[in-house]
Design a protein around this motif. Structure first.
Motif, PDB file in Angstrom:
ATOM      1  N   GLY A 264      49.378  17.561 -42.070  1.00 53.46           N
ATOM      2  CA  GLY A 264      48.466  18.377 -42.872  1.00 53.46           C
ATOM      3  C   GLY A 264      48.820  19.833 -43.013  1.00 53.46           C
ATOM      4  O   GLY A 264      48.126  20.579 -43.716  1.00 53.46           O
TER       5      GLY A 264
ATOM      6  N   ARG B 291      45.482  23.275 -42.558  1.00 52.26           N
ATOM      7  CA  ARG B 291      46.330  23.304 -43.750  1.00 52.26           C
ATOM      8  C   ARG B 291      47.332  24.433 -43.699  1.00 52.26           C
ATOM      9  O   ARG B 291      48.461  24.317 -44.200  1.00 52.26           O
TER      10      ARG B 291
ATOM     11  N   ALA C  36      50.408  22.447 -44.733  1.00 56.20           N
ATOM     12  CA  ALA C  36      51.072  22.645 -46.020  1.00 56.20           C
ATOM     13  C   ALA C  36      51.819  23.964 -46.106  1.00 56.20           C
ATOM     14  O   ALA C  36      52.768  24.099 -46.878  1.00 56.20           O
TER      15      ALA C  36
END
Length: 421
Positions: free
Chosen positions: A237, A173, A239
Motif C-alpha cells: 500500500g 499510502r 504508493a
C-alpha cells in the motif's frame, strides 16, 4: 445537603483494609508472603477455585447442594488436584468435576498448566535475548518451577502466526521518510554463517515510528534483495515515499527509484562518518569528526564542497580512501542540504533505526547464533514487540516530528498531508 460516598473510593478502602488484615493475620500465624505455602499462593488458590466453582454452577444451572439439581442428569462429582504455574510460582488447585465430564472450565482450561501471564513472561525474557535453557533456569531459580526447554519453544512458536500477520499488514499510502538498513546474525545451517536481516522503518505523517518489517536475506547484503523488499512494501500500500535514508550500498539508489520514482535517496550521514573512522586510527577520530562537521552542516552544496576540499587537503595524503569514499557517495550525500533545517534534523540523525538496531543486536548478542532462519526472525520480532512498552518513546517522537511535518508539507507540496491521504 446530603453527602454521597464514592463507591470506588469505598472499594479501595475496603481492599486496603482487607490487605492489611490479611497481612496482620499472616504475620501472626508466621505465614510468609511468598513461597508454596505463602499468603499470595493461598489467595491465588482461593480465587481460582472460587472462579472454577462459579463456572461449574453456571454449567450445571444450580448451586451446590441445591435440590433443583436432583434428577437433572448431571451433577458435581468431586474434584481433582492440578498444579498450575502462575506469576508467583506453582499453585495447587482443586478443579471441580461433573458426572458426565462435560464441564469445560475457562479460567483454567483442561490440560492448561500455565496461566496466560506466564506465557508473556517467557516472551518478554526471550525478547531480551535469553535462550530457552536460560529461561528454563530462570523459572527454576525464581519460581521453583520446572518449565522444559521444549515448552518454552512451543510458547514462543505461538507468535509465528502473529508475526506473519504483522509482516503482511497493510501500510500507509505515503511515508515522508523511510530508513532502511541491515544487521547480520549467525545462523547454523549445516555450518554457522552470517545472514543479513533487512529492516525498514517508516516515519508516518503524524510523526509515529512504524517498523514496516524484518526480512531474512539469503547471503550478503545486496541491492537486488532490497529491490524485492521495497517492492513488497509498495505492494502493501505504500504508493509514495519522499526520502529514503540508506547506507552507501552500490546499486541501492537505482533499486529505490525503480520502486518509487520520485523518492530522494539520502545517504545516511552516520554511516558515512562511521565508515570514515574505519580507515583512520583511533587517535584521529575526534579531530576528523570536528573537521567533517562543517561539511554536513553547511548551508548549501557549494559551501559543503568548499569545506570538504579543506578536509581533503588536510587528510587526503594520509587517508586517500576516505576522500574517495566521500566522493563516491557525494551524489546521495548532498540532497538534504537543500532542505529546511527541520527536515535535515530528521533525516541526518538515524536515531529512528539506530535505537531499534541496538535492541536487535542486544538480543542477538545474548543468543550467539540461531538454529534456523525462522528462530532468528522470531527473536527479532519479539524484540520489536517489546519496544517502547510505556509509549513514552512514541510521544517523544510525535512531538519531535511536528516542526518537520510543516517543512515536509511545504517542500513536498501535494504529496504530504497531515492525515496521510
Amino acid at each position: 445537603m446530603t453527602e454521597t460516598l464514592d463507591p470506588m473510593a469505598a472499594t479501595e478502602v475496603d481492599q486496603k483494609q482487607l490487605a492489611e488484615q490479611l497481612l496482620a493475620q499472616a504475620k501472626e500465624q508466621g505465614v510468609d508472603l511468598m513461597g508454596p505455602d505463602g499468603l499470595l499462593n493461598q489467595l491465588t488458590k482461593n480465587v481460582l477455585e472460587t472462579a472454577l466453582d462459579a463456572e461449574m454452577t453456571e454449567h450445571l444451572g444450580y448451586e451446590k447442594h441445591d435440590a433443583a439439581g436432583r434428577g437433572s442428569g448431571n451433577s458435581r462429582n468431586g474434584t481433582r488436584t492440578k498444579t498450575v504455574l502462575t506469576e508467583i510460582g506453582p499453585v495447587e488447585i482443586d478443579v471441580p468435576r461433573d458426572t458426565d465430564s462435560s464441564f469445560a472450565p475457562q479460567i483454567v482450561k483442561k490440560r492448561q498448566r500455565r496461566l496466560t501471564g506466564i506465557d508473556e513472561i517467557v516472551l518478554s525474557l526471550t525478547a531480551k535475548g535469553l535462550t530457552t535453557g536460560e529461561v528454563s533456569a530462570h523459572f527454576q531459580d525464581i519460581y521453583g518451577a520446572t518449565v522444559s526447554k521444549d515448552t518454552i519453544s512451543r510458547i514462543t512458536d505461538k507468535v509465528v502466526g502473529e508475526m506473519t500477520d504483522w509482516q503482511n499488514r497493510p501500510l500507509d499510502r505515503v511515508y515522508p521518510v523511510i530508513f532502511i538498513d541491515a544487521i547480520h546474525v549467525k545462523v547454523r545451517d549445516g555450518q554457522v554463517t552470517n545472514r543479513p536481516m533487512y529492516v525498514a522503518i517508516g516515519v508516518t505523517v503524524n510523526g509515529e515510528r512504524d517498523i514496516l518489517g524484518v526480512w531474512a536475506g539469503d547471503g550478503g547484503e545486496g541491492a537486488k534483495f532490497w529491490l524485492s523488499v521495497l517492492t513488497e512494501i509498495k505492494n502493501r500500500g505504500v504508493a509514495d515515499v519522499c526520502i529514503v535514508v540508506c547506507d552507501g550500498l552500490k546499486g541501492l539508489p537505482d533499486a529505490i527509484n525503480t520502486v518509487w520514482e520520485l523518492a530522494v535517496v539520502q545517504t545516511c550521514i552516520i554511516h558515512l562518518i562511521r565508515n570514515t573512522f574505519r580507515f583512520a586510527v583511533r587517535q584521529y577520530w575526534d579531530e576528523m569528526a570536528r573537521d567533517l562537521r562543517p561539511v554536513y552542516t553547511a548551508p548549501s552544496e557549494s559551501a559543503a564542497k568548499e569545506r570538504f576540499d579543506e578536509f581533503a587537503g588536510k587528510w587526503g595524503a594520509r587517508y586517500p580512501a576516505i576522500v574517495r569514499m566521500w566522493g563516491n557517495a557525494w551524489t546521495e550525500f548532498v540532497p538534504f542540504l537543500d532542505y529546511d533545517v527541520e527536515i535535515r534534523r530528521v533525516i541526518c540523525s538515524t536515531n529512528a533505526i539506530e535505537s531499534v538496531n541496538a535492541r536487535y543486536r542486544r538480543a542477538i548478542r545474548a543468543r550467539g547464533h540461531f538454529p534456523t532462519e525462522q528462530a532468528a526472525l522470531k527473536c527479532l520480532y519479539l524484540a520489536t514487540r517489546a519496544l517502547d512498552p510505556t509509549g513514552k518513546g512514541k510521544a517523544r517522537w510525535v512531538m519531535r516530528w511536528k516542526p518537520a511535518l510543516n517543512a515536509f508539507a511545504i517542500t513536498f507540496e501535494g504529496r504530504i498531508t497531515p492525515n496521510g491521504d
